[in-house]
Design a protein around this motif. Structure first.
Motif, PDB file in Angstrom:
ATOM      1  N   ILE A 139     -24.154   4.218  46.820  1.00  0.00           N
ATOM      2  CA  ILE A 139     -22.791   4.300  46.041  1.00  0.00           C
ATOM      3  C   ILE A 139     -22.114   5.211  47.215  1.00  0.00           C
ATOM      4  N   VAL A 140     -20.839   4.965  47.362  1.00  0.00           N
ATOM      5  CA  VAL A 140     -20.070   5.378  48.492  1.00  0.00           C
ATOM      6  C   VAL A 140     -18.923   6.462  47.665  1.00  0.00           C
ATOM      7  N   THR A 141     -18.914   7.667  48.107  1.00  0.00           N
ATOM      8  CA  THR A 141     -17.950   8.632  47.537  1.00  0.00           C
ATOM      9  C   THR A 141     -17.398   9.289  48.839  1.00  0.00           C
ATOM     10  N   ASN A 142     -16.485  10.390  48.382  1.00  0.00           N
ATOM     11  CA  ASN A 142     -15.943  11.116  49.703  1.00  0.00           C
ATOM     12  C   ASN A 142     -16.020  12.792  49.087  1.00  0.00           C
ATOM     13  N   GLN A 143     -15.499  13.492  49.949  1.00  0.00           N
ATOM     14  CA  GLN A 143     -15.371  15.068  49.449  1.00  0.00           C
ATOM     15  C   GLN A 143     -14.001  15.176  48.601  1.00  0.00           C
ATOM     16  N   PHE A 144     -13.214  14.213  48.836  1.00  0.00           N
ATOM     17  CA  PHE A 144     -11.992  14.336  47.899  1.00  0.00           C
ATOM     18  C   PHE A 144     -12.242  13.941  46.274  1.00  0.00           C
ATOM     19  N   GLN A 145     -12.852  12.780  46.335  1.00  0.00           N
ATOM     20  CA  GLN A 145     -13.534  12.460  45.166  1.00  0.00           C
ATOM     21  C   GLN A 145     -14.418  13.506  44.501  1.00  0.00           C
ATOM     22  N   MET A 146     -15.184  14.209  45.260  1.00  0.00           N
ATOM     23  CA  MET A 146     -16.169  15.064  44.805  1.00  0.00           C
ATOM     24  C   MET A 146     -15.554  16.259  44.193  1.00  0.00           C
ATOM     25  N   TRP A 147     -14.352  16.672  44.629  1.00  0.00           N
ATOM     26  CA  TRP A 147     -13.775  17.797  44.477  1.00  0.00           C
ATOM     27  C   TRP A 147     -12.923  17.768  42.971  1.00  0.00           C
ATOM     28  N   MET A 148     -12.296  16.368  43.020  1.00  0.00           N
ATOM     29  CA  MET A 148     -11.534  16.058  41.909  1.00  0.00           C
ATOM     30  C   MET A 148     -12.414  15.909  40.624  1.00  0.00           C
ATOM     31  N   ARG A 149     -13.714  15.348  40.879  1.00  0.00           N
ATOM     32  CA  ARG A 149     -14.556  15.147  39.772  1.00  0.00           C
ATOM     33  C   ARG A 149     -15.115  16.716  39.419  1.00  0.00           C
ATOM     34  N   ALA A 150     -15.369  17.494  40.261  1.00  0.00           N
ATOM     35  CA  ALA A 150     -15.868  18.894  40.048  1.00  0.00           C
ATOM     36  C   ALA A 150     -14.767  19.660  38.997  1.00  0.00           C
ATOM     37  N   ILE A 151     -13.436  19.147  39.292  1.00  0.00           N
ATOM     38  CA  ILE A 151     -12.335  19.932  38.674  1.00  0.00           C
ATOM     39  C   ILE A 151     -12.294  19.116  37.088  1.00  0.00           C
ATOM     40  N   TYR A 152     -12.497  18.000  37.262  1.00  0.00           N
ATOM     41  CA  TYR A 152     -12.405  17.283  35.774  1.00  0.00           C
ATOM     42  C   TYR A 152     -13.422  17.669  35.201  1.00  0.00           C
ATOM     43  N   ASN A 153     -14.689  17.799  35.540  1.00  0.00           N
ATOM     44  CA  ASN A 153     -15.899  17.931  34.776  1.00  0.00           C
ATOM     45  C   ASN A 153     -16.153  19.550  34.710  1.00  0.00           C
ATOM     46  N   SER A 154     -15.037  20.364  34.761  1.00  0.00           N
ATOM     47  CA  SER A 154     -15.362  21.739  34.869  1.00  0.00           C
ATOM     48  C   SER A 154     -15.539  22.159  33.289  1.00  0.00           C
ATOM     49  N   ASP A 155     -15.893  23.442  33.249  1.00  0.00           N
ATOM     50  CA  ASP A 155     -16.067  23.922  31.880  1.00  0.00           C
ATOM     51  C   ASP A 155     -14.784  23.936  31.007  1.00  0.00           C
ATOM     52  N   ASN A 156     -13.772  24.052  31.688  1.00  0.00           N
ATOM     53  CA  ASN A 156     -12.624  24.244  30.882  1.00  0.00           C
ATOM     54  C   ASN A 156     -12.133  22.796  30.306  1.00  0.00           C
ATOM     55  N   PRO A 157     -12.148  23.067  28.911  1.00  0.00           N
ATOM     56  CA  PRO A 157     -11.741  21.733  28.332  1.00  0.00           C
ATOM     57  C   PRO A 157     -10.449  21.101  28.408  1.00  0.00           C
ATOM     58  N   ASN A 158      -9.393  22.044  28.569  1.00  0.00           N
ATOM     59  CA  ASN A 158      -7.900  21.847  28.657  1.00  0.00           C
ATOM     60  C   ASN A 158      -7.804  21.065  29.934  1.00  0.00           C
ATOM     61  N   MET A 159      -8.399  21.701  30.817  1.00  0.00           N
ATOM     62  CA  MET A 159      -8.227  20.934  32.414  1.00  0.00           C
ATOM     63  C   MET A 159      -8.495  19.216  32.238  1.00  0.00           C
ATOM     64  N   GLY A 160      -9.592  18.802  31.659  1.00  0.00           N
ATOM     65  CA  GLY A 160     -10.242  17.630  31.432  1.00  0.00           C
ATOM     66  C   GLY A 160      -9.098  16.799  30.788  1.00  0.00           C
ATOM     67  N   GLU A 161      -8.623  17.618  29.526  1.00  0.00           N
ATOM     68  CA  GLU A 161      -7.571  16.649  28.629  1.00  0.00           C
ATOM     69  C   GLU A 161      -6.480  16.591  29.316  1.00  0.00           C
ATOM     70  N   ALA A 162      -5.850  17.531  30.168  1.00  0.00           N
ATOM     71  CA  ALA A 162      -4.799  17.565  30.938  1.00  0.00           C
ATOM     72  C   ALA A 162      -4.544  16.380  32.015  1.00  0.00           C
ATOM     73  N   ILE A 163      -5.844  16.329  32.576  1.00  0.00           N
ATOM     74  CA  ILE A 163      -6.061  15.120  33.515  1.00  0.00           C
ATOM     75  C   ILE A 163      -5.945  13.593  32.743  1.00  0.00           C
ATOM     76  N   LYS A 164      -6.525  13.688  31.732  1.00  0.00           N
ATOM     77  CA  LYS A 164      -6.608  12.375  30.837  1.00  0.00           C
ATOM     78  C   LYS A 164      -5.239  11.867  30.498  1.00  0.00           C
ATOM     79  N   LYS A 165      -4.359  12.998  30.172  1.00  0.00           N
ATOM     80  CA  LYS A 165      -3.064  12.697  29.793  1.00  0.00           C
ATOM     81  C   LYS A 165      -2.211  12.360  30.897  1.00  0.00           C
ATOM     82  N   GLY A 166      -2.499  12.593  32.121  1.00  0.00           N
ATOM     83  CA  GLY A 166      -1.897  12.605  33.268  1.00  0.00           C
ATOM     84  C   GLY A 166      -1.028  13.751  33.676  1.00  0.00           C
ATOM     85  N   GLU A 167      -1.333  14.902  33.045  1.00  0.00           N
ATOM     86  CA  GLU A 167      -0.292  15.988  33.542  1.00  0.00           C
ATOM     87  C   GLU A 167      -1.027  16.937  34.303  1.00  0.00           C
TER      88      GLU A 167
END
Lengths: 253, 238
Positions: free
Chosen positions: A184-212
């Motif tokens: 699998i190929v990834t990079n640090q930018f993707q790792m950061w974005m995934r870490a933020i998306y999968n954080s404990d904060n459910p509102n953040m994940g929701e906001a990213i899903k909605k595009g905001e």
């Protein structure tokens, strides 16, 4: 001849009213304002007719410099009840810890992030250095950090192993094998974005899903290929809905 | 700073309380406040920046037949190009466009002429539409006319804003109307400004179906055959 007596008049002006006005103004400014975020590069965003305001909470700002360097800025939940768990500082710390652990798991190299680093990282509005050099970068004092990020091409600034090419979250491929043995190929930018998306904060994940939850900011004159690179990476990790920061269009435009 | 003045009346009755007038000089206070106000005014952002939301398709492979759903008669392809001056600042944003499937003539492998046209982002002068806006407006006339009729109702207070938005959304997505499908293809050199301007035109012209793509080899071939393109890029370093 009688002397003409000049009457001495008091020059005192009553400043109470003036003071009242200034205090009112001051209160107004203090309550309505949000501080300018310190950004490593100044960009002038393009204008559009869109009137949707940028959210201030649960959003990741992706700042793309004209040279293609990427800076991230994480803003957590604004609800004071959640500040300890999902607030801006808590989220930043969590993201750094996740990425450091992720980096170690994928490359086998420990970036050596200490607790002091995490505390310092939480205070920084935005960041943009490779994770393996994060410790060294955070060990510098604030003025040196700013000098490093704000350097220009003709006046390079070098601190230890931090070179001008280390500015920006790197997009260099990281190849690793998952449990099934697939490459699998990834990079640090993707790792950061995934870490933020999968954080404990459910509102953040929701906001990213909605595009905001993701706001991409770049200069008017930046070439599309530079930004496309970033957008392409977002698409790869299935964050294909996001917003783009623009300024309000004026009549002249 | 603060002083207490005794009222210097002439004769005083005995036993009457002395009247005291207290003056506090507020000038330093005002000075300090003004400084603070200046600080807050300079350090704050009053206007929050705006956002434009974008949805891109996933990078996963999509079946070819799903991709070509758009009717040819409805397709509009915009190719964005930007020229820069010596300092690297944007000089000009140009749009090359064609409708449906492009027509071109070939001489050997080289494309010599095509159905490609040139336009610019110009906006409107008064009520007159110019540049690419006029072209897109004409393409999306069915939708825009109906939206305009609804807007008129809203202006005359026959319907509320929510009702208008609802109706406008319905019209934009009405598949019985002829609605264009716009494919925006920015060249690698196109400026971010021009990409946003193109997306903006979609909003202005109420176009609901658009996508961002990459120019195909034919597009590039046709571009290179355009005299306008040749002229704009004559000074470029190879």
């Amino acid at each position: 001849m009688g002397k003409v007596k000049i009457k001495r008049k008091s020059t005192l002006i009553d400043m109470t009213a003036m003071s009242d006005v200034t205090v009112l103004l001051l209160t107004f400014f203090m309550l309505t304002s949000t501080f300018l975020q310190k950004e490593p590069v100044t960009v002038i965003t393009p204008s559009s007719v869109s009137e949707i305001k940028v959210p201030t909470s649960n959003v990741v700002n992706v700042l793309v410099s004209p040279q293609g360097q990427v800076f991230l800025s994480i803003n957590g939940d604004s609800d004071p009840d959640n500040a300890e768990k999902w607030g801006t500082e808590a989220m930043r710390g969590e993201a750094l810890r996740t990425v450091a652990a992720d980096y170690k798991a994928k490359t086998g190299r420990d970036p050596g992030i200490t607790n002091v680093d995490i505390l310092k990282f939480q205070k920084n509005a935005s960041f943009g250095v490779p994770i393996e050099k994060m410790h060294e970068f955070l060990s510098l004092d604030q003025t040196k950090q700013d000098a490093f990020l704000g350097q220009t091409a003709n006046k390079p600034v070098v601190f230890g192993s931090l070179k001008p090419s280390d500015i920006g979250v790197p997009f260099k491929d990281i190849v690793y094998k998952d449990e099934a043995g697939n490459q699998i190929v990834t990079n640090q930018f993707q790792m950061w974005m995934r870490a933020i998306y999968n954080s404990d904060n459910p509102n953040m994940g929701e906001a990213i899903k909605k595009g905001e939850g993701i706001a991409v900011k770049s200069d008017r004159g930046t070439k599309y290929e530079t930004i496309q690179h970033v957008l392409d990476n977002l698409q790869t990790i299935r964050m294909n809905k996001f917003s783009v920061m623009t300024a309000l269009k004026t009549e002249a435009d | 700073m603060a002083q207490i003045e005794q009222s210097s009346g002439g004769k005083k009755k005995k036993g009457a309380q002395k009247k005291m007038a207290i003056h506090v000089d507020f000038t330093p206070m005002v000075d300090m406040n003004m400084l603070l106000i200046t600080f807050f005014m300079l350090c704050t952002t009053m206007i929050k920046s705006q956002t434009l939301s974008i949805s891109l398709p996933t990078n996963e492979k999509v079946e070819q037949k799903d991709l070509q759903k758009a009717k040819e008669s409805e397709a509009v392809t915009l190719i964005l190009d930007t020229t820069y001056d010596d300092k690297g600042a944007v000089k000009d944003n140009v749009i090359y466009y064609y409708f449906g499937q492009p027509l071109y003539e070939k001489n050997g492998d080289k494309i010599t002429s095509s159905s490609m046209l040139v336009s610019k982002f110009e906006g409107n002068t008064g009520k007159e539409l110019n540049g690419i806006r006029k072209i897109l407006h004409n393409r999306n006339k069915d939708v825009l006319d109906q939206v305009e009729a609804e807007k008129e109702k809203w202006r005359n207070k026959q319907i509320t804003e929510e009702q208008f938005q609802e109706a406008a959304k319905k019209i934009r997505n009405n598949s019985e109307l002829t609605r264009p499908v716009v494919i925006i293809k920015p060249l690698a050199d196109a400026s971010w400004e021009s990409v946003i301007a193109a997306l903006d035109e979609m909003q202005i012209n109420q176009i609901s179906r658009y996508q961002i793509g990459i120019p195909s080899p034919e597009d590039i071939g046709m571009l290179e055959a355009m005299p306008e393109y040749q002229k704009a890029h004559a000074g470029d370093k190879k």
